[in-house]
Design a protein around this motif. Structure first.
Motif, PDB file in Angstrom:
ATOM      1  N   MET B  97      -8.094   9.694  16.964  1.00 46.82           N
ATOM      2  CA  MET B  97      -7.873  11.137  16.878  1.00 46.82           C
ATOM      3  C   MET B  97      -7.195  11.515  15.566  1.00 46.82           C
ATOM      4  O   MET B  97      -7.566  12.490  14.928  1.00 46.82           O
ATOM      5  CB  MET B  97      -7.076  11.622  18.076  1.00 46.82           C
ATOM      6  CG  MET B  97      -7.925  11.621  19.328  1.00 46.82           C
ATOM      7  SD  MET B  97      -7.036  12.095  20.779  1.00 46.82           S
ATOM      8  CE  MET B  97      -7.250  13.833  20.719  1.00 46.82           C
ATOM      9  N   VAL B 227      -8.771  17.548  20.705  1.00 45.17           N
ATOM     10  CA  VAL B 227      -8.304  17.256  22.054  1.00 45.17           C
ATOM     11  C   VAL B 227      -9.452  17.418  23.056  1.00 45.17           C
ATOM     12  O   VAL B 227      -9.657  16.589  23.940  1.00 45.17           O
ATOM     13  CB  VAL B 227      -7.123  18.173  22.402  1.00 45.17           C
ATOM     14  CG1 VAL B 227      -6.691  17.969  23.834  1.00 45.17           C
ATOM     15  CG2 VAL B 227      -5.967  17.887  21.469  1.00 45.17           C
ATOM     16  N   GLY B 230     -11.791  14.599  22.562  1.00 43.62           N
ATOM     17  CA  GLY B 230     -11.104  13.403  23.023  1.00 43.62           C
ATOM     18  C   GLY B 230     -11.219  13.255  24.526  1.00 43.62           C
ATOM     19  O   GLY B 230     -11.521  12.177  25.035  1.00 43.62           O
ATOM     20  N   ALA B 231     -11.034  14.356  25.251  1.00 50.35           N
ATOM     21  CA  ALA B 231     -11.123  14.308  26.704  1.00 50.35           C
ATOM     22  C   ALA B 231     -12.527  13.910  27.145  1.00 50.35           C
ATOM     23  O   ALA B 231     -12.710  13.138  28.089  1.00 50.35           O
ATOM     24  CB  ALA B 231     -10.754  15.663  27.294  1.00 50.35           C
ATOM     25  N   ASN B 284      -6.547  12.284  30.713  1.00 53.32           N
ATOM     26  CA  ASN B 284      -7.034  13.653  30.734  1.00 53.32           C
ATOM     27  C   ASN B 284      -5.864  14.627  30.875  1.00 53.32           C
ATOM     28  O   ASN B 284      -5.777  15.643  30.187  1.00 53.32           O
ATOM     29  CB  ASN B 284      -7.974  13.823  31.934  1.00 53.32           C
ATOM     30  CG  ASN B 284      -9.153  14.678  31.575  1.00 53.32           C
ATOM     31  OD1 ASN B 284      -9.031  15.563  30.735  1.00 53.32           O
ATOM     32  ND2 ASN B 284     -10.271  14.422  32.195  1.00 53.32           N
ATOM     33  N   LEU B 287      -3.879  14.850  27.677  1.00 55.14           N
ATOM     34  CA  LEU B 287      -4.562  15.671  26.677  1.00 55.14           C
ATOM     35  C   LEU B 287      -4.435  17.148  27.032  1.00 55.14           C
ATOM     36  O   LEU B 287      -4.345  18.001  26.160  1.00 55.14           O
ATOM     37  CB  LEU B 287      -6.035  15.264  26.591  1.00 55.14           C
ATOM     38  CG  LEU B 287      -6.276  13.925  25.906  1.00 55.14           C
ATOM     39  CD1 LEU B 287      -7.754  13.586  25.921  1.00 55.14           C
ATOM     40  CD2 LEU B 287      -5.779  13.973  24.477  1.00 55.14           C
ATOM     41  N   TYR B 291      -3.015  20.043  24.701  1.00 61.02           N
ATOM     42  CA  TYR B 291      -3.739  21.296  24.548  1.00 61.02           C
ATOM     43  C   TYR B 291      -2.788  22.483  24.518  1.00 61.02           C
ATOM     44  O   TYR B 291      -2.819  23.316  23.619  1.00 61.02           O
ATOM     45  CB  TYR B 291      -4.639  21.430  25.770  1.00 61.02           C
ATOM     46  CG  TYR B 291      -6.021  21.900  25.515  1.00 61.02           C
ATOM     47  CD1 TYR B 291      -6.663  21.646  24.321  1.00 61.02           C
ATOM     48  CD2 TYR B 291      -6.707  22.600  26.503  1.00 61.02           C
ATOM     49  CE1 TYR B 291      -7.940  22.066  24.125  1.00 61.02           C
ATOM     50  CE2 TYR B 291      -7.989  23.016  26.320  1.00 61.02           C
ATOM     51  CZ  TYR B 291      -8.604  22.753  25.129  1.00 61.02           C
ATOM     52  OH  TYR B 291      -9.875  23.172  24.949  1.00 61.02           O
TER      53      TYR B 291
END
Lengths: 289, 305
Positions: B97, B227, B230-231, B284, B287, B291
């Motif tokens: 990331m 993000v 990424g999830a 999750n 993240l 967020y």
């Protein structure tokens, strides 16, 4: 009248080919090459894929008669590669097509259904998307034994929610158009409207999605057969060729490089094709990217 | 909640398609009586929901019994193997990331020149390279030829910190390659949008250079899609971890799962799968928190303010 004018003004085909996005041409070329090689394997391969030739083991690249050398059984690497392309494409074509059909039908149905069902199914789809395909394959391999069948079924199970999710949004968008209401008012049934009015409008999205899914399926097939959960011997597969080459990396590093390059070319081809198709169908959106 | 649904699905799949575990364990010469006796011993003769609650109850009370082959305690084994897998997964997520954020910004700032196009091409090729092949090539180059890193194995982090880092460095690089490439492409398009925003122009009008404006104001905004992507990549990440463990012979959950698949250790398979699903859910969740930190507007919207 306007369209006819446009037609007479348009340039000949060869000039238009160069107007196509470069990624579409390169991707299409790579994919076309791959398909040709896989089809060729049905009528001709340089050597017999399963005959063992102990005298000619570990021949290096550019050897006489074996352009890409031979493996630890003396089998021709190029032949293994060609047969691997066939297996790779077979697995990805079957799994992608089946899951696209089921996923699209599911997506169309959900998009046209009531809000409550939509909530339930899209929650389920979200969970489904989150589960890695390899895990599904491992579970299936425990249940029905490792092999192409487990790999294909796992990819299908993994892809159905993915393709349904791609279809739901655009379908709902099309369904809110006036001409859909007009069609319903005309007395058309739900599935008639979905197939004749919605499907043609979202077909470009499905085609792009198919290309992306082909690429993902090839990667998964390679990973699974690398883990020994996918295609079993004597079926040639890129992933398994790599697995067999791993302990030999000091004696014959080329055995490890070649199948990997094949995977990269295949996945790159389908990814580029998907990108190119997206640009082709929606040039304005693509220019922003 | 979704973990429980997942556990039910996994359980059902294994039971529906599983065939007779006792039969497989005993081999083809087993008599009918032996098979029945073993099934009773393993508890496979009970109704499915009794088996399910027995398993899920055992899962959460840290008692899953021994494996069918009797060689290890399942729960302890999972606990031991959790650490290397978590190190790999979180390490690669973090590395990719951060890298993607900078590479994507670089590509966006240079969108019109060759440097940007080169970044695009590299990221396009990066997405096509399977993690396990990248791992194999890295081993050939950095372990076999140069001898900088061990070719495989895992040094526990409590034994030797530096040695541990050395043992997971190549696996993390191999895993991050694909995820970085995918994420870079999203950062690039997000950054291109950000560059057209008014606040960048305002910052530059106040006398900041373009780069400073981008790093102070743009990066945080471009991090939001990182993000999101990424999830979406978490599933791929964990799948990649399983394969990479096999390449580098790291005794993590993936290796346990693989040996359980080959030995038809049904309970081990379903437990490991459940653990991996839980890892995905936790990542999750983290993240999701990130967020909110990156974009307070999202929290406001959720709280109805």
């Amino acid at each position: 009248m306007v369209t006819r004018l446009k037609k007479s003004w348009s340039k000949p085909t060869r000039a238009r080919l160069s107007n196509l996005p470069a990624s579409l041409l390169i991707g299409g070329g790579l994919v076309g090459f791959l398909v040709c090689v896989a089809l060729l394997s049905f009528v001709w391969t340089p050597y017999d894929p399963i005959t063992i030739d102990v005298r000619n083991r570990y021949l290096p690249i550019w050897s006489d008669g074996h352009i890409l050398g031979t493996d630890k059984f003396g089998r021709d690497v190029l032949t293994q590669l060609i047969m691997g392309a066939r297996n790779s494409l077979f697995v990805s074509v079957v799994s992608t097509l089946v899951s696209l059909v089921i996923g699209t039908l599911l997506g169309l149905y959900v998009a046209a259904a009531g809000a409550r069902l939509q909530n339930i199914i899209s929650r389920g789809v979200d969970v489904g998307v989150a589960i890695p395909g390899i895990l599904v394959a491992m579970v299936l391999a425990t249940a029905i034994g490792p092999g192409n069948a487990a790999a294909i079924t796992a990819i299908i199970i993994w892809f159905i929610p993915v393709s349904a999710r791609v279809v739901i949004g655009p379908t709902m968008q099309v369904l809110s158009q006036d001409y859909i209401e007009a069609a319903f008012g005309y007395g058309r049934t739900k599935w008639f409207v979905l197939f004749n009015h919605v499907l043609p409008n979202i077909s470009s999205i499905i085609i792009v999605q198919a290309s992306v899914m082909f690429a993902a399926a090839i990667l998964i097939e390679a990973s699974l057969s690398f883990l020994g959960v996918g295609a079993q011997p004597p079926t040639a597969s890129w992933g398994r060729t790599l697995k067999e080459a791993q302990p030999l990396m000091e004696i014959a590093p080329s055995l490890m490089v070649v199948p990997g390059l094949a995977i990269v070319i295949a996945v790159l081809g389908f990814n580029l094709l998907g990108d190119g198709l997206r640009t082709y169908y929606d040039p304005q959106q693509a220019r922003k990217r | 909640m979704s973990a429980l649904v997942g556990s039910l699905v996994v359980f059902a799949l294994l039971r529906l398609l599983g065939g007779d575990v006792a039969y497989i364990l005993l081999g083809k010469e087993a008599t009918q009586d032996q098979v029945i006796a073993l099934r009773i011993e393993l508890g496979l003769d009970r109704i499915w929901f009794v088996q399910y609650f027995d398993w899920i109850g055992g899962f959460f009370s840290a008692n899953l019994g021994t494996s069918f082959s009797g060689s290890y305690e399942i729960f302890d084994q999972i606990g031991q193997r959790l650490v290397p897998t978590l190190l790999l997964a979180f390490g690669s997520l973090f590395v990719s990331m951060v890298l993607a954020l900078f590479l994507g910004t670089y590509a966006a700032l240079n969108a019109d020149n060759t440097k940007g196009i080169a970044t695009d091409i590299v990221s396009q090729i990066g997405t096509a390279i399977p993690a396990f092949w990248a791992g194999l090539i890295l081993v050939v180059v950095f372990s076999v030829s140069l001898g900088w890193f061990p070719a495989g194995g895992y040094v526990p982090i409590q034994e030797n910190f530096l040695g541990s880092l050395r043992s997971i460095f190549l696996p993390i690089v191999a895993l991050s390659l694909g995820i970085t490439s995918v994420t870079t492409r999203f950062v690039r398009s997000a950054m291109l949008d950000v560059l057209n925003e008014d606040y960048i122009r305002t910052a530059m009008a106040r006398g900041q250079t373009r780069n400073r404006a981008v790093f102070v104001h743009g990066l945080r905004n471009a991090a939001i899609p990182v993000v999101t992507v990424g999830a979406l990549q978490l599933g791929n990440l964990l799948a990649g971890t399983i394969v990479i463990e096999s390449v580098f012979v790291i005794p993590g959950l993936g290796q346990l799962l693989l040996s359980a698949v080959n030995g038809r250790e049904v309970i081990v398979v379903q437990s490991v799968v459940l653990v991996i699903l839980l890892i995905i859910l936790v990542m999750n969740f983290l993240l999701d928190i990130a967020y909110g930190l990156l974009d307070p507007r999202i929290l406001d919207k959720r709280n109805g303010a």
